[in-house]
Design a protein around this motif. Structure first.
Motif, short mmCIF file in Angstrom:
data_model
loop_
_atom_site.label_atom_id
_atom_site.label_comp_id
_atom_site.label_asym_id
_atom_site.label_seq_id
_atom_site.Cartn_x
_atom_site.Cartn_y
_atom_site.Cartn_z
N ALA A 107 0.84 -1.21 0.00
CA ALA A 107 0.00 0.00 0.00
C ALA A 107 0.87 1.26 0.00
CB ALA A 107 -0.95 0.01 1.20
N THR A 108 1.96 1.18 -0.75
CA THR A 108 3.01 2.21 -0.69
C THR A 108 3.37 2.72 -2.08
OG1 THR A 108 3.96 1.31 1.34
CG2 THR A 108 5.43 2.61 -0.04
N ALA A 109 3.69 4.01 -2.16
CA ALA A 109 4.24 4.60 -3.38
C ALA A 109 5.43 5.47 -2.98
CB ALA A 109 3.20 5.43 -4.10
N TYR A 110 6.50 5.38 -3.75
CA TYR A 110 7.64 6.26 -3.45
C TYR A 110 8.17 6.91 -4.73
CZ TYR A 110 11.06 2.64 -4.93
OH TYR A 110 11.80 1.73 -5.64
N ILE A 111 8.77 8.08 -4.52
CA ILE A 111 9.30 8.90 -5.60
C ILE A 111 10.77 9.18 -5.33
CG2 ILE A 111 9.24 11.23 -6.61
CD1 ILE A 111 6.20 11.22 -6.01
N THR A 112 11.59 9.19 -6.36
CA THR A 112 12.98 9.63 -6.24
C THR A 112 13.21 10.83 -7.15
OG1 THR A 112 13.71 8.11 -8.00
CG2 THR A 112 13.82 7.31 -5.71
N LEU A 113 14.00 11.77 -6.66
CA LEU A 113 14.45 12.90 -7.48
C LEU A 113 15.94 13.08 -7.26
CD1 LEU A 113 11.59 15.54 -7.03
CD2 LEU A 113 12.31 14.48 -9.19
N SER A 114 16.73 12.87 -8.30
CA SER A 114 18.18 13.00 -8.19
C SER A 114 18.59 14.47 -8.33
CB SER A 114 18.87 12.18 -9.28
OG SER A 114 18.61 12.76 -10.56
N GLN A 115 19.79 14.77 -7.90
CA GLN A 115 20.31 16.13 -8.08
C GLN A 115 20.38 16.49 -9.55
OE1 GLN A 115 21.53 18.33 -5.29
NE2 GLN A 115 20.87 19.58 -7.00
N GLU A 116 20.75 15.52 -10.38
CA GLU A 116 20.82 15.76 -11.82
C GLU A 116 19.46 16.17 -12.37
OE1 GLU A 116 22.24 13.44 -15.92
OE2 GLU A 116 22.22 12.38 -13.99
N GLU A 117 18.41 15.50 -11.94
CA GLU A 117 17.05 15.84 -12.41
C GLU A 117 16.62 17.22 -11.90
OE1 GLU A 117 15.05 11.40 -12.79
OE2 GLU A 117 15.33 12.30 -10.80
N LEU A 118 16.94 17.53 -10.65
CA LEU A 118 16.60 18.85 -10.11
C LEU A 118 17.32 19.95 -10.88
CD1 LEU A 118 16.79 18.03 -6.29
CD2 LEU A 118 14.72 18.35 -7.65
N ASP A 119 18.60 19.71 -11.17
CA ASP A 119 19.39 20.71 -11.91
C ASP A 119 18.87 20.88 -13.33
OD1 ASP A 119 20.96 21.02 -9.68
OD2 ASP A 119 22.61 19.75 -10.42
N ASN A 146 1.23 11.12 10.92
CA ASN A 146 1.01 10.90 9.49
C ASN A 146 1.87 11.77 8.58
OD1 ASN A 146 -2.27 10.58 10.62
ND2 ASN A 146 -1.21 8.88 9.68
N ALA A 147 2.79 12.52 9.15
CA ALA A 147 3.68 13.36 8.33
C ALA A 147 5.00 13.53 9.06
CB ALA A 147 3.05 14.72 8.06
N ALA A 148 6.08 13.12 8.42
CA ALA A 148 7.39 13.19 9.07
C ALA A 148 8.48 13.36 8.02
CB ALA A 148 7.64 11.93 9.90
N GLY A 149 9.67 13.65 8.50
CA GLY A 149 10.81 13.80 7.62
C GLY A 149 12.00 13.03 8.16
N GLY A 150 12.98 12.81 7.29
CA GLY A 150 14.20 12.14 7.70
C GLY A 150 15.30 12.41 6.69
N LYS A 151 16.44 11.77 6.89
CA LYS A 151 17.54 11.96 5.96
C LYS A 151 18.42 10.71 5.93
CE LYS A 151 20.68 14.13 9.31
NZ LYS A 151 21.48 15.33 9.63
N SER A 152 19.18 10.61 4.86
CA SER A 152 20.13 9.51 4.70
C SER A 152 21.42 10.08 4.17
CB SER A 152 19.55 8.47 3.72
OG SER A 152 20.54 7.52 3.36
N GLU A 153 22.55 9.52 4.61
CA GLU A 153 23.85 10.03 4.17
C GLU A 153 24.56 9.06 3.24
OE1 GLU A 153 25.86 11.02 7.79
OE2 GLU A 153 24.62 12.81 8.14
N VAL A 154 23.82 8.10 2.71
CA VAL A 154 24.38 7.20 1.70
C VAL A 154 23.74 7.53 0.36
CG1 VAL A 154 24.93 5.40 3.36
CG2 VAL A 154 22.69 5.39 2.26
N SER A 155 24.09 6.80 -0.68
CA SER A 155 23.60 7.10 -2.02
C SER A 155 22.10 6.89 -2.14
CB SER A 155 24.31 6.21 -3.04
OG SER A 155 23.86 4.87 -2.91
N MET A 156 21.54 7.40 -3.22
CA MET A 156 20.11 7.23 -3.45
C MET A 156 19.75 5.75 -3.51
SD MET A 156 17.13 8.68 -4.00
CE MET A 156 17.27 10.33 -4.72
N GLN A 157 20.51 4.95 -4.26
CA GLN A 157 20.18 3.53 -4.39
C GLN A 157 20.28 2.81 -3.06
OE1 GLN A 157 18.99 1.93 -7.32
NE2 GLN A 157 18.43 0.59 -5.63
N GLU A 158 21.32 3.12 -2.28
CA GLU A 158 21.46 2.50 -0.97
C GLU A 158 20.32 2.91 -0.03
OE1 GLU A 158 26.05 2.04 0.19
OE2 GLU A 158 25.58 4.00 -0.66
#
Length: 339
Positions: free
Chosen positions: A232-244, A308-320
């Motif tokens: 029951a999940t959907a996720y989105i990725t946006l790379s720095q290259e795409e943002l630029d 129902n709304a939170a944030g976080g961060k990761s210090e490894v690569s997008m794929q990891e």
């Protein structure tokens, strides 16, 4: 707030003070609305008040009354430090851990003046002398309205204050659709409109002033969306290259994570946004029902927020980061399947 805290605040504000009001890093509509709303009120009571934000905020909030008086710590560093040194009272709004103040954390942590916290996130720290914390509230702006009312100032709410507080309540409730929106919230909003909040104009300025780059980024995000029906999940990725590629500006990804929840059967939505300058993957979590993204973010991604709304961060690569997310997602498959 209890009677004792209200009296303590009244005593602190009984004479003119140098006051600094601080929201969290990457301030949103609730952070900017609550700080400016409180700023207008404190100025009207004779205080020398300043709003200092850790870093810049989105263009779609820069129409707000008083926004041209905001000091941005990253840009106005010397002036901001001077104001903090002169302060004899500090308000922190819409956050409850000094780590959320970004580059301002150390200055705030070493300050010896009283703090007043107004916030609706879970598990507050105890750095403030007076803590007004309520996780049931829709927004910090709703709490600032209550705060002003507790001080006997409701009749002094001007159209400028009303515009600021309306904006924060509107944005933090998803235009009044989230479960935190109560009948009390609607009564407050009605009163703000009666006191001059221009609700059609506010909606237009916040939601209908998109740039081509923002819409292109939205299109890219939706194209990148991965739907995991079994979770029951959907996720989105946006790379720095795409943002630029699409000339990303601050605020362009605001609210994009919520599109996942518009899908039938999806109850958990996530967006991963690469920030190479900071060396992190910024993560936003949203859910419906009783799946706590606050706990998920705290446990796995050094974050937190609301149920129902939170944030976080990761210090490894997008794929990891995504691989790690999928691993932990599988651990919660049973809970997600029951939503």
């Amino acid at each position: 707030m209890n009677f004792e805290d209200i009296n303590a605040v009244k005593k602190l504000l009984s004479e003119s003070r140098n006051i600094v009001i601080v929201p969290h890093k990457n301030p949103d509509g609730d952070a900017i609305g609550s700080t400016l709303g409180l700023w207008f009120y404190l100025k009207s009571k004779g205080h020398n008040a300043s709003v200092i934000v850790p870093n810049d905020f989105p263009k779609f909030l820069k129409w707000m009354p008083g926004n041209d008086h905001i000091l941005i710590f990253e840009k106005h560093n010397t002036q901001s430090k001077d104001r903090l040194k002169q302060a004899d009272l500090i308000f922190t709004l819409d956050f409850n851990h000094l780590g959320r103040a970004g580059q301002m954390e150390e200055l705030l942590a070493t300050s010896e003046v009283p703090f007043i916290m107004i916030d609706h996130h879970q598990k507050p720290d105890d750095y403030a002398e007076i803590i007004y914390s309520d996780v049931e509230m829709s927004s910090t702006c709703e709490m600032v309205y209550n705060f002003i009312e507790y001080l006997g100032g409701k009749e002094e709410i001007t159209p400028e204050i009303a515009d600021c507080l309306y904006t924060g309540i509107m944005t933090d409730t998803g235009s009044f659709k989230y479960s935190s929106t109560t009948s009390r919230t609607h009564r407050i909003v009605a009163d703000l409109i009666d006191r001059g909040a221009n609700n059609p104009k506010i909606h237009n300025l916040v939601f209908d002033t998109n740039t081509p780059s923002r819409l292109h980024i939205l299109g890219c995000a939706l194209k990148n969306m991965v739907i995991l029906e079994e979770y029951a999940t959907a996720y989105i990725t946006l790379s720095q290259e795409e943002l630029d590629l699409y000339d990303h500006k601050k605020g362009d990804t605001e609210g994009v994570v919520n599109y996942g929840l518009t899908l039938d059967g999806i109850r958990f939505a996530v967006i991963f946004i690469e920030n190479k300058e900071e060396g992190i993957i910024k993560i936003s979590f949203r859910s419906e029902g009783n799946f706590s993204v606050n706990e998920f973010a705290r446990k796995y991604f050094n974050g937190g927020g609301h149920m129902n709304a939170a944030g976080g961060k990761s210090e490894v690569s997008m794929q990891e980061t995504v691989d790690r997310f999928l691993k932990h997602l599988d651990e919660h498959k049973e809970a997600l399947s029951k939503l």
